[in-house]
Write a protein that holds these residues in place. Structure first.
Motif, PDB file in Angstrom:
ATOM      1  N   TYR A   4       0.821  -1.196   0.000  1.00 41.76           N
ATOM      2  CA  TYR A   4       0.000   0.000   0.000  1.00 41.76           C
ATOM      3  C   TYR A   4       0.861   1.254   0.000  1.00 41.76           C
ATOM      4  O   TYR A   4       0.591   2.203  -0.728  1.00 41.76           O
ATOM      5  N   ASP A  54      -9.438   2.349   0.670  1.00 41.58           N
ATOM      6  CA  ASP A  54     -10.435   1.517  -0.009  1.00 41.58           C
ATOM      7  C   ASP A  54      -9.906   0.122  -0.289  1.00 41.58           C
ATOM      8  O   ASP A  54     -10.618  -0.871  -0.123  1.00 41.58           O
ATOM      9  N   ARG A  55      -8.665   0.025  -0.732  1.00 36.57           N
ATOM     10  CA  ARG A  55      -8.075  -1.274  -1.023  1.00 36.57           C
ATOM     11  C   ARG A  55      -7.951  -2.114   0.250  1.00 36.57           C
ATOM     12  O   ARG A  55      -8.232  -3.309   0.259  1.00 36.57           O
ATOM     13  N   ARG A  56      -7.578  -1.484   1.334  1.00 36.58           N
ATOM     14  CA  ARG A  56      -7.445  -2.183   2.615  1.00 36.58           C
ATOM     15  C   ARG A  56      -8.807  -2.673   3.112  1.00 36.58           C
ATOM     16  O   ARG A  56      -8.931  -3.805   3.583  1.00 36.58           O
ATOM     17  N   ARG A  57      -9.826  -1.830   2.993  1.00 41.25           N
ATOM     18  CA  ARG A  57     -11.173  -2.239   3.390  1.00 41.25           C
ATOM     19  C   ARG A  57     -11.670  -3.408   2.541  1.00 41.25           C
ATOM     20  O   ARG A  57     -12.360  -4.291   3.032  1.00 41.25           O
ATOM     21  N   GLU A  58     -11.335  -3.409   1.274  1.00 41.16           N
ATOM     22  CA  GLU A  58     -11.741  -4.498   0.384  1.00 41.16           C
ATOM     23  C   GLU A  58     -11.105  -5.813   0.811  1.00 41.16           C
ATOM     24  O   GLU A  58     -11.763  -6.857   0.825  1.00 41.16           O
ATOM     25  N   VAL A  59      -9.841  -5.778   1.178  1.00 44.65           N
ATOM     26  CA  VAL A  59      -9.146  -6.991   1.622  1.00 44.65           C
ATOM     27  C   VAL A  59      -9.747  -7.501   2.924  1.00 44.65           C
ATOM     28  O   VAL A  59      -9.992  -8.695   3.083  1.00 44.65           O
ATOM     29  N   ALA A  61     -12.788  -6.926   4.069  1.00 40.20           N
ATOM     30  CA  ALA A  61     -14.143  -7.405   3.812  1.00 40.20           C
ATOM     31  C   ALA A  61     -14.126  -8.791   3.183  1.00 40.20           C
ATOM     32  O   ALA A  61     -14.973  -9.637   3.498  1.00 40.20           O
ATOM     33  N   ALA A  62     -13.165  -9.057   2.307  1.00 41.31           N
ATOM     34  CA  ALA A  62     -13.077 -10.366   1.682  1.00 41.31           C
ATOM     35  C   ALA A  62     -12.715 -11.428   2.727  1.00 41.31           C
ATOM     36  O   ALA A  62     -13.246 -12.545   2.687  1.00 41.31           O
TER      37      ALA A  62
END
Length: 69
Positions: A4, A54-59, A61-62
């Protein structure tokens, strides 16, 4: 976390910021154009940080969707 921080958006924002600081040290006058450049740099930094969040939240959430912690 390294992937990141070393993203192209952050690297680009840092190098642009360094170039602008170098211009200020050389004694260039502060005009309205300089203010607009600093404003656009601030927006660029905000967008780069927002993309990282956003990328961190996506990871995260997955991982939650898969049942991991």
């Amino acid at each position: 976390m390294r992937r990141y921080i070393f993203g192209t958006g952050i690297i680009g924002a840092v190098t642009t910021g360094l170039a602008m600081l170098r211009e200020l040290r050389e004694g260039q006058p502060f005009t309205w154009r300089t203010a607009l450049i600093w404003l656009s740099w601030g927006i660029t930094v905000a967008l780069a940080v927002g993309a990282i969040v956003d990328r961190r939240r996506e990871v995260v959430a997955a991982k939650i969707a898969r049942g991991e912690r």
